[in-house]
Design an enzyme around this catalytic site. Structure first.
Site, short mmCIF file in Angstrom:
data_model
loop_
_atom_site.label_atom_id
_atom_site.label_comp_id
_atom_site.label_asym_id
_atom_site.label_seq_id
_atom_site.Cartn_x
_atom_site.Cartn_y
_atom_site.Cartn_z
N ARG A 110 1.08 -18.56 -21.25
CA ARG A 110 1.21 -19.78 -22.04
C ARG A 110 1.69 -20.97 -21.22
NH1 ARG A 110 1.84 -19.35 -27.74
NH2 ARG A 110 2.30 -21.58 -27.64
N HIS B 262 6.17 -8.12 -7.06
CA HIS B 262 4.93 -7.86 -6.33
C HIS B 262 4.04 -9.10 -6.44
CE1 HIS B 262 1.59 -4.76 -5.23
NE2 HIS B 262 1.26 -5.97 -4.81
N ARG C 196 1.06 -11.46 -5.81
CA ARG C 196 -0.32 -11.30 -5.33
C ARG C 196 -0.90 -12.68 -4.99
NH1 ARG C 196 -0.06 -6.53 -8.56
NH2 ARG C 196 -0.99 -4.77 -7.45
N HIS D 71 0.90 -13.13 -11.77
CA HIS D 71 2.17 -12.81 -12.41
C HIS D 71 3.30 -13.45 -11.60
CE1 HIS D 71 1.40 -9.51 -9.65
NE2 HIS D 71 0.56 -8.94 -10.48
N GLU E 192 7.29 -6.12 -2.83
CA GLU E 192 6.21 -5.24 -2.45
C GLU E 192 4.90 -6.00 -2.47
OE1 GLU E 192 6.47 -2.08 -5.37
OE2 GLU E 192 5.03 -3.08 -6.68
N THR F 114 -3.83 -3.22 -10.09
CA THR F 114 -2.55 -2.57 -9.79
C THR F 114 -2.77 -1.63 -8.62
OG1 THR F 114 -0.70 -1.32 -10.73
CG2 THR F 114 -2.92 -0.66 -11.40
N HIS G 106 5.11 4.21 -9.79
CA HIS G 106 3.81 4.02 -10.41
C HIS G 106 3.63 4.99 -11.58
CE1 HIS G 106 -0.01 1.79 -10.26
NE2 HIS G 106 -0.45 2.82 -10.93
N ASP G 107 3.56 4.41 -12.76
CA ASP G 107 3.35 5.14 -14.02
C ASP G 107 4.49 6.09 -14.38
OD1 ASP G 107 1.05 3.76 -14.46
OD2 ASP G 107 -0.32 5.43 -14.15
N GLY H 156 8.05 -0.78 -13.70
CA GLY H 156 7.82 -2.07 -14.33
C GLY H 156 7.10 -1.98 -15.65
N HIS H 157 5.81 -1.62 -15.62
CA HIS H 157 4.97 -1.71 -16.80
C HIS H 157 5.55 -0.93 -17.99
CE1 HIS H 157 1.22 -2.30 -19.02
NE2 HIS H 157 1.28 -1.03 -19.36
#
Length: 240
Positions: free
Chosen positions: A18, A43, A45, A50, A70, A100, A190-191, A213-214
């Site tokens: 937004r 992270h 990119r 993000h 990272e 990702t 990761h996951d 994170g996620h």
């Protein structure tokens, strides 16, 4: 106890959807620390979809725990890390357009460049970690670069967990032992989630840090950030 580093990329994703500054990334990082996490991970990119490079510079003086940056070691990323001087840099083999991280390094085929990067970051007093799978040969090549740590890529574990958690965790147990025997610290990420983290933490020897994170940010939508962090920390306090 294993340290919990919270990846705040998803918070920046919501903000960027937004424009403006809601949610406030810097406040979320500070809140995470006040709720007891031991590190903040970002992270950035190239497309800055993000976390932005400007966020990284803004976070540096505010983060009081370990600051972990990272990313793929492009020239611009390396320059950012050298200027910011975080506690740790985690190098991942992501393509610039990757959604990702989806694989660990083929260290053998990127040995010269990774070794060069480890030397650059060591000279600046930055701890280096290489994102890597569980293959013993690749872990051995990682050790030859001089890296301080490896971060085990745990998506294969998360994928197999629901159908056979003993088999899912076994390669990671062995990988952690190999890494430790070669003189490297062991991180993981990761996951990892509230569903699978406690089992992983209980079985992986020498686990120094997880970066999440996620799943954690998703859980915070239901439980609130403070409660969510306490739940994840509880998973890391299980007896081995």
């Amino acid at each position: 106890m294993t340290n919990l580093s919270v990846n705040i990329n998803k918070v920046a994703t919501i903000r960027n959807a937004r424009g403006g500054n809601m949610p406030d990334l810097l406040k979320v990082a500070a809140d995470c620390e006040s709720f007891g996490v031991q590190g903040i991970t970002v992270h950035p990119r190239p497309d800055e979809r993000h976390v932005r490079y400007a966020d990284v510079y803004a976070l540096k003086p505010l983060v009081k725990t370990e600051f972990n940056i990272e990313g793929y070691p492009s020239d611009s990323f390396v320059d950012l890390v050298v200027k910011v001087k975080p506690t740790q840099v985690t190098l991942v083999p992501d393509a610039p357009d990757a959604i990702t991280s989806n694989a660990g390094w083929d260290v053998k085929n990127h040995f010269d460049r990774l070794s060069e990067l480890v030397d650059i970051f060591r000279e600046k007093g930055i701890r280096t970690s290489l994102f890597i799978g569980t293959d013993a040969e690749q872990i051995e090549w990682a050790a030859k670069t001089g890296t301080d740590r490896v971060e085990l890529y745990t998506e294969p574990y998360a994928t197999l967990y629901s159908t056979g958690k003993e088999q899912a965790v076994a390669p990671f147990v062995e990988a952690a032992r190999v890494a430790k025997n070669l003189g490297m610290g062991v991180n993981a990420g990761h996951d990892l989630s509230l569903e699978n983290l406690a089992w992983f933490s209980r079985h992986i020897p020498f686990l120094e840090e997880v970066s999440i994170g996620h799943a954690l940010i998703c859980d915070a939508l239901y439980y609130g950030l403070e409660k969510t962090i306490s739940l994840y920390k509880a998973c890391l306090e299980v007896k081995k």
